[in-house]
Design a protein around this motif. Structure first.
Motif, PDB file in Angstrom:
ATOM      1  N   ASN A  44       1.979  -4.855 -57.224  1.00 32.45           N
ATOM      2  CA  ASN A  44       1.228  -4.028 -56.286  1.00 32.45           C
ATOM      3  C   ASN A  44      -0.059  -4.758 -55.877  1.00 32.45           C
ATOM      4  N   ILE A  45       0.084  -5.762 -55.022  1.00 32.27           N
ATOM      5  CA  ILE A  45      -1.026  -6.634 -54.628  1.00 32.27           C
ATOM      6  C   ILE A  45      -1.686  -6.091 -53.369  1.00 32.27           C
ATOM      7  N   ASP A  46      -2.972  -5.841 -53.468  1.00 28.45           N
ATOM      8  CA  ASP A  46      -3.710  -5.362 -52.300  1.00 28.45           C
ATOM      9  C   ASP A  46      -4.224  -6.519 -51.453  1.00 28.45           C
ATOM     10  N   ARG A  47      -4.682  -7.578 -52.145  1.00 26.43           N
ATOM     11  CA  ARG A  47      -5.259  -8.699 -51.411  1.00 26.43           C
ATOM     12  C   ARG A  47      -5.238  -9.935 -52.298  1.00 26.43           C
ATOM     13  N   THR A  48      -4.960 -11.084 -51.692  1.00 23.61           N
ATOM     14  CA  THR A  48      -5.011 -12.364 -52.391  1.00 23.61           C
ATOM     15  C   THR A  48      -6.203 -13.150 -51.878  1.00 23.61           C
ATOM     16  N   TYR A  49      -7.017 -13.654 -52.792  1.00 26.12           N
ATOM     17  CA  TYR A  49      -8.163 -14.474 -52.408  1.00 26.12           C
ATOM     18  C   TYR A  49      -7.812 -15.954 -52.480  1.00 26.12           C
ATOM     19  N   PHE A  50      -7.223 -16.373 -53.594  1.00 22.01           N
ATOM     20  CA  PHE A  50      -6.824 -17.761 -53.788  1.00 22.01           C
ATOM     21  C   PHE A  50      -5.495 -17.794 -54.511  1.00 22.01           C
ATOM     22  N   MET A  51      -4.712 -18.828 -54.224  1.00 19.33           N
ATOM     23  CA  MET A  51      -3.546 -19.178 -55.040  1.00 19.33           C
ATOM     24  C   MET A  51      -3.542 -20.688 -55.189  1.00 19.33           C
ATOM     25  N   GLY A  52      -2.988 -21.153 -56.282  1.00 19.92           N
ATOM     26  CA  GLY A  52      -2.952 -22.594 -56.433  1.00 19.92           C
ATOM     27  C   GLY A  52      -2.285 -23.036 -57.710  1.00 19.92           C
ATOM     28  N   ARG A  89      -6.568 -28.286 -69.360  1.00 17.12           N
ATOM     29  CA  ARG A  89      -5.982 -27.864 -68.099  1.00 17.12           C
ATOM     30  C   ARG A  89      -6.932 -28.236 -66.964  1.00 17.12           C
ATOM     31  N   GLU A  90      -6.370 -28.759 -65.875  1.00 15.56           N
ATOM     32  CA  GLU A  90      -7.202 -29.203 -64.761  1.00 15.56           C
ATOM     33  C   GLU A  90      -6.669 -28.675 -63.442  1.00 15.56           C
ATOM     34  N   LEU A  91      -7.587 -28.512 -62.508  1.00  9.47           N
ATOM     35  CA  LEU A  91      -7.217 -28.064 -61.172  1.00  9.47           C
ATOM     36  C   LEU A  91      -6.442 -29.158 -60.454  1.00  9.47           C
ATOM     37  N   VAL A  92      -5.360 -28.756 -59.787  1.00  9.33           N
ATOM     38  CA  VAL A  92      -4.607 -29.662 -58.923  1.00  9.33           C
ATOM     39  C   VAL A  92      -4.911 -29.354 -57.460  1.00  9.33           C
ATOM     40  N   ALA A  93      -4.686 -28.099 -57.072  1.00  8.79           N
ATOM     41  CA  ALA A  93      -4.907 -27.720 -55.679  1.00  8.79           C
ATOM     42  C   ALA A  93      -4.993 -26.208 -55.572  1.00  8.79           C
ATOM     43  N   LEU A  94      -5.829 -25.731 -54.652  1.00 11.38           N
ATOM     44  CA  LEU A  94      -5.976 -24.318 -54.362  1.00 11.38           C
ATOM     45  C   LEU A  94      -5.937 -24.106 -52.858  1.00 11.38           C
ATOM     46  N   ILE A  95      -5.457 -22.926 -52.450  1.00 13.53           N
ATOM     47  CA  ILE A  95      -5.489 -22.538 -51.055  1.00 13.53           C
ATOM     48  C   ILE A  95      -6.010 -21.115 -50.974  1.00 13.53           C
ATOM     49  N   SER A  96      -6.884 -20.876 -49.995  1.00 14.66           N
ATOM     50  CA  SER A  96      -7.443 -19.540 -49.826  1.00 14.66           C
ATOM     51  C   SER A  96      -6.631 -18.758 -48.799  1.00 14.66           C
ATOM     52  N   SER A  97      -6.893 -17.467 -48.747  1.00 13.42           N
ATOM     53  CA  SER A  97      -6.193 -16.635 -47.777  1.00 13.42           C
ATOM     54  C   SER A  97      -6.536 -17.035 -46.346  1.00 13.42           C
ATOM     55  N   GLY A  98      -7.683 -17.705 -46.182  1.00 14.73           N
ATOM     56  CA  GLY A  98      -8.069 -18.188 -44.860  1.00 14.73           C
ATOM     57  C   GLY A  98      -7.479 -19.536 -44.515  1.00 14.73           C
ATOM     58  N   GLY A  99      -6.765 -20.132 -45.467  1.00 17.91           N
ATOM     59  CA  GLY A  99      -6.102 -21.406 -45.216  1.00 17.91           C
ATOM     60  C   GLY A  99      -6.882 -22.622 -45.699  1.00 17.91           C
ATOM     61  N   GLY A 100      -8.086 -22.418 -46.206  1.00 22.17           N
ATOM     62  CA  GLY A 100      -8.839 -23.545 -46.725  1.00 22.17           C
ATOM     63  C   GLY A 100      -8.218 -24.067 -48.001  1.00 22.17           C
ATOM     64  N   THR A 101      -8.327 -25.376 -48.226  1.00 22.13           N
ATOM     65  CA  THR A 101      -7.726 -25.971 -49.412  1.00 22.13           C
ATOM     66  C   THR A 101      -8.747 -26.784 -50.205  1.00 22.13           C
ATOM     67  N   ASN A 102      -8.456 -26.917 -51.494  1.00 23.94           N
ATOM     68  CA  ASN A 102      -9.252 -27.748 -52.393  1.00 23.94           C
ATOM     69  C   ASN A 102      -8.262 -28.576 -53.199  1.00 23.94           C
TER      70      ASN A 102
END
Length: 120
Positions: free
Chosen positions: A27-35, A45-58
């Motif tokens: 029951n997801i209302d909103r996603t801010y980031f996935m990655g 554990r280390e970050l590989v990549a993230l994407i925001s709901s606006g399409g920005g990436t890291n």
């Protein structure tokens, strides 16, 4: 309960490619980031990549130019990691990560992990 289900890991030779997928359900209302994060044996554990709901990436410097993250643009509940020119040092368990509002509160969620092994 929000669940993140990963797929696409496996064994690949150096220089090869893999595509990881992660689908969120619940029951997801909103996603801010996935990655994606990864953890190699004996390492943090280390970050590989993230994407925001606006399409920005890291994208982590160690994979920039080789890995690409993407997700559905209408409602961010699926994310993909295209991994090209894989190297032995990319061997790790890859975890899907999401920052979402569900059931009235914002929380961080993790998948169970998928193994990526790069070896000849």
């Amino acid at each position: 309960q929000v669940q993140l289900v990963e797929s696409g890991g496996g064994l690949v030779q150096p220089g090869g490619s893999l595509r990881l997928s992660c689908a969120a359900s619940g029951n997801i209302d909103r996603t801010y980031f996935m990655g994606w994060y990864r953890q190699a044996p004996g390492k943090q554990r280390e970050l590989v990549a993230l994407i925001s709901s606006g399409g920005g990436t890291n994208i982590a410097d160690s994979v920039k130019g080789r890995f690409t993250i993407s997700g559905d643009t209408v409602f961010l509940n699926t994310v993909y990691l295209q991994m090209n020119n894989l190297k032995p040092e990319d061997t790790a368990v890859y975890y899907c990560n999401a920052n979402m509002m569900a059931y009235g509160k914002t929380s961080e969620y993790w998948g169970q992990g998928t193994q990526v092994t790069v070896s000849s």
